[in-house]
Design a protein around this motif. Structure first.
Motif, PDB file in Angstrom:
ATOM      1  N   GLY A 117       0.802  -1.220   0.000  1.00  0.00           N
ATOM      2  CA  GLY A 117       0.000   0.000   0.000  1.00  0.00           C
ATOM      3  C   GLY A 117       0.830   1.261   0.000  1.00  0.00           C
ATOM      4  N   PHE A 118       2.155   1.140  -0.078  1.00  0.00           N
ATOM      5  CA  PHE A 118       3.024   2.318  -0.015  1.00  0.00           C
ATOM      6  C   PHE A 118       2.924   3.145  -1.295  1.00  0.00           C
ATOM      7  N   TYR A 119       2.879   4.461  -1.100  1.00  0.00           N
ATOM      8  CA  TYR A 119       2.869   5.398  -2.228  1.00  0.00           C
ATOM      9  C   TYR A 119       3.746   6.590  -1.859  1.00  0.00           C
ATOM     10  N   GLN A 120       4.143   7.344  -2.861  1.00  0.00           N
ATOM     11  CA  GLN A 120       4.820   8.627  -2.655  1.00  0.00           C
ATOM     12  C   GLN A 120       4.704   9.443  -3.930  1.00  0.00           C
ATOM     13  N   PHE A 121       4.632  10.762  -3.765  1.00  0.00           N
ATOM     14  CA  PHE A 121       4.650  11.653  -4.922  1.00  0.00           C
ATOM     15  C   PHE A 121       5.102  13.035  -4.487  1.00  0.00           C
ATOM     16  N   ASP A 122       5.792  13.704  -5.383  1.00  0.00           N
ATOM     17  CA  ASP A 122       6.304  15.047  -5.165  1.00  0.00           C
ATOM     18  C   ASP A 122       5.508  15.985  -6.066  1.00  0.00           C
ATOM     19  N   LEU A 123       4.860  16.981  -5.468  1.00  0.00           N
ATOM     20  CA  LEU A 123       4.018  17.905  -6.237  1.00  0.00           C
ATOM     21  C   LEU A 123       4.735  19.198  -6.602  1.00  0.00           C
ATOM     22  N   GLY A 124       5.970  19.331  -6.177  1.00  0.00           N
ATOM     23  CA  GLY A 124       6.640  20.610  -6.389  1.00  0.00           C
ATOM     24  C   GLY A 124       5.929  21.656  -5.544  1.00  0.00           C
ATOM     25  N   ASP A 125       5.643  22.819  -6.101  1.00  0.00           N
ATOM     26  CA  ASP A 125       4.907  23.866  -5.388  1.00  0.00           C
ATOM     27  C   ASP A 125       3.479  23.989  -5.908  1.00  0.00           C
ATOM     28  N   LEU A 126       2.970  22.962  -6.561  1.00  0.00           N
ATOM     29  CA  LEU A 126       1.644  23.029  -7.183  1.00  0.00           C
ATOM     30  C   LEU A 126       0.570  22.411  -6.300  1.00  0.00           C
ATOM     31  N   GLU A 127      -0.697  22.702  -6.629  1.00  0.00           N
ATOM     32  CA  GLU A 127      -1.842  22.138  -5.923  1.00  0.00           C
ATOM     33  C   GLU A 127      -2.557  21.147  -6.836  1.00  0.00           C
ATOM     34  N   TYR A 128      -3.042  20.061  -6.241  1.00  0.00           N
ATOM     35  CA  TYR A 128      -3.771  19.042  -6.979  1.00  0.00           C
ATOM     36  C   TYR A 128      -4.991  18.589  -6.187  1.00  0.00           C
ATOM     37  N   CYS A 129      -6.036  18.212  -6.896  1.00  0.00           N
ATOM     38  CA  CYS A 129      -7.219  17.591  -6.311  1.00  0.00           C
ATOM     39  C   CYS A 129      -6.946  16.086  -6.285  1.00  0.00           C
ATOM     40  N   VAL A 130      -7.186  15.459  -5.135  1.00  0.00           N
ATOM     41  CA  VAL A 130      -6.833  14.052  -4.964  1.00  0.00           C
ATOM     42  C   VAL A 130      -8.078  13.203  -4.741  1.00  0.00           C
ATOM     43  N   LEU A 131      -8.163  12.113  -5.510  1.00  0.00           N
ATOM     44  CA  LEU A 131      -9.212  11.106  -5.349  1.00  0.00           C
ATOM     45  C   LEU A 131      -8.567   9.728  -5.393  1.00  0.00           C
ATOM     46  N   ILE A 132      -9.274   8.757  -4.862  1.00  0.00           N
ATOM     47  CA  ILE A 132      -8.838   7.361  -4.934  1.00  0.00           C
ATOM     48  C   ILE A 132      -9.865   6.617  -5.780  1.00  0.00           C
TER      49      ILE A 132
END
Length: 168
Positions: A117-132
């Protein structure tokens, strides 16, 4: 030698004439990325962004089970459209991903956790809408869609939960 120059010039002219405006993409190209986490990674290897585990909880007193559902990150400019495809079922908010796709709104980044179940992500300085993605064409996030804002100097440990089956 003169024939080679004339043939080269004709070839270049033929290529230039054969390119028509209709054959060139008229819409801006929007890239989407799909990232599958390696089974060997179980701790953050990034210096900023989000990491953690995605777990599913079924029942009131259940222990979370690691799952590999897609984590979808949409550009923040689509927030209103995403909220517009929300619907309620048994008191839980879900999102119709098929409707988003029909509106040409696709995730900018899809993260597939590994078997733990491990995840990782780098968004920088941006905004994102997150859904599963909990089922085909169905999105979910506990409490409704969330906005994740990246910061270039922070690493955030965030457990993601699929727990709508325990709220009945």
């Amino acid at each position: 030698m003169r024939i080679k120059i004339i043939l080269s010039a004709l070839l270049i002219f033929a290529v230039a004439v054969s390119c028509k405006k209709e054959s060139v993409p008229q819409k801006p190209i929007d890239f989407s990325f799909k990232v599958k986490m390696s089974k060997r990674i179980n701790d953050a290897t990034i210096i900023s962004g989000f990491y953690g585990h995605l777990k599913e909880f079924v029942g009131q007193d259940s222990v979370g089970v690691p799952v590999q559902n897609n984590i979808l990150l949409y550009d923040i400019t689509h927030k209103e459209a995403i909220e517009g495809v929300a619907y309620q079922s048994n008191g839980t908010t879900f999102y119709d991903l098929k409707k988003l796709e029909k509106m040409d709104i696709n995730p900018k980044l899809t993260v597939i956790p590994n078997k733990t179940g491990f995840y990782q992500f780098d968004l920088g300085d941006l905004e994102y809408c997150v859904l599963i993605e909990v089922k085909r064409n169905t999105g979910y996030y506990r409490g409704g869609m969330q906005v994740f804002k990246g910061a270039s100097d922070q690493l955030n440990d965030r457990e993601l939960r699929i727990d709508y089956k325990s709220t009945r």
